[in-house]
Design a protein around this motif. Structure first.
Motif, PDB file in Angstrom:
ATOM      1  N   GLU A   1       2.187   1.659  -3.483  1.00  0.00           N
ATOM      2  CA  GLU A   1       1.133   2.154  -4.377  1.00  0.00           C
ATOM      3  C   GLU A   1       0.914   3.650  -4.190  1.00  0.00           C
ATOM      4  OE1 GLU A   1      -2.401  -0.243  -3.887  1.00  0.00           O
ATOM      5  OE2 GLU A   1      -1.283  -2.078  -4.290  1.00  0.00           O
ATOM      6  N   ASN A   2       0.957   4.114  -2.948  1.00  0.00           N
ATOM      7  CA  ASN A   2       0.821   5.549  -2.685  1.00  0.00           C
ATOM      8  C   ASN A   2       1.992   6.328  -3.262  1.00  0.00           C
ATOM      9  OD1 ASN A   2      -1.638   5.378  -1.350  1.00  0.00           O
ATOM     10  ND2 ASN A   2      -0.696   5.146   0.657  1.00  0.00           N
TER      11      ASN A   2
ATOM     12  N   ALA B   1       1.561   6.513  -7.006  1.00  0.00           N
ATOM     13  CA  ALA B   1       0.512   7.479  -7.357  1.00  0.00           C
ATOM     14  C   ALA B   1       1.031   8.906  -7.215  1.00  0.00           C
ATOM     15  CB  ALA B   1      -0.722   7.257  -6.488  1.00  0.00           C
ATOM     16  N   THR B   2       1.799   9.152  -6.175  1.00  0.00           N
ATOM     17  CA  THR B   2       2.359  10.488  -5.971  1.00  0.00           C
ATOM     18  C   THR B   2       3.338  10.834  -7.088  1.00  0.00           C
ATOM     19  OG1 THR B   2       2.088  10.302  -3.583  1.00  0.00           O
ATOM     20  CG2 THR B   2       3.661  11.955  -4.382  1.00  0.00           C
TER      21      THR B   2
ATOM     22  N   ALA C   1       0.829  -1.206   0.000  1.00  0.00           N
ATOM     23  CA  ALA C   1       0.000   0.000   0.000  1.00  0.00           C
ATOM     24  C   ALA C   1       0.864   1.257   0.000  1.00  0.00           C
ATOM     25  CB  ALA C   1      -0.933  -0.006   1.219  1.00  0.00           C
ATOM     26  N   ILE C   2       1.949   1.224   0.749  1.00  0.00           N
ATOM     27  CA  ILE C   2       2.874   2.362   0.763  1.00  0.00           C
ATOM     28  C   ILE C   2       3.478   2.561  -0.624  1.00  0.00           C
ATOM     29  CG2 ILE C   2       5.101   3.163   1.660  1.00  0.00           C
ATOM     30  CD1 ILE C   2       4.271   1.793   4.342  1.00  0.00           C
TER      31      ILE C   2
END
Length: 127
Positions: free
Chosen positions: A115-116, A119-120, A112-113
């Motif tokens: 993926e974030n 995205a950033t 999840a980290i």
């Protein structure tokens, strides 16, 4: 997400070029500025040139210059040239089945980290 040295060099270099797209900057100048081997940096710049992000300019006053569109090119566009991303958690198949519940939970958090972070990086253009 931990970036490889080549990826970091690519990001630094492209940001240098995009800062003044009309200026030709030599590989040696960038290598000196970031205290890296010019031979190693040349390999990174060659990949960026193959990708059309920079172009090589030969001759006196030559070097490299920015060839992309700073308003459209994202940090992720550059990162993807040098990094391989693992499939998202749950898409790895049998390898995930052998993990303990704690391993699976930690892997899900780290995914999840990542993926974030992706995205950033995808939302930030060079402009």
């Amino acid at each position: 997400m931990r970036l490889q040295k080549n990826t970091s060099l690519a990001l630094y270099s492209v940001l240098e070029f995009a800062g003044d797209p009309t200026r030709h900057i030599s590989a040696a100048e960038i290598a000196d500025k970031y205290a890296v081997s010019s031979h190693h940096l040349a390999k990174v710049l060659a990949e960026l040139a193959r990708s059309g992000i920079v172009e090589s300019v030969r001759g006196a006053g030559g070097g490299y210059r920015f060839a992309g569109n700073a308003r459209r090119l994202t940090l992720m566009d550059i990162i993807q040239r040098f990094e391989e991303f693992a499939p998202p958690a749950g898409e790895r198949g049998a390898a995930d089945a052998a993990l303990t519940p704690v391993d699976q939970a930690l892997r899900a958090v780290l995914a999840a980290i990542d993926e974030n972070a992706q995205a950033t990086f995808s939302s930030i253009t060079l402009a």
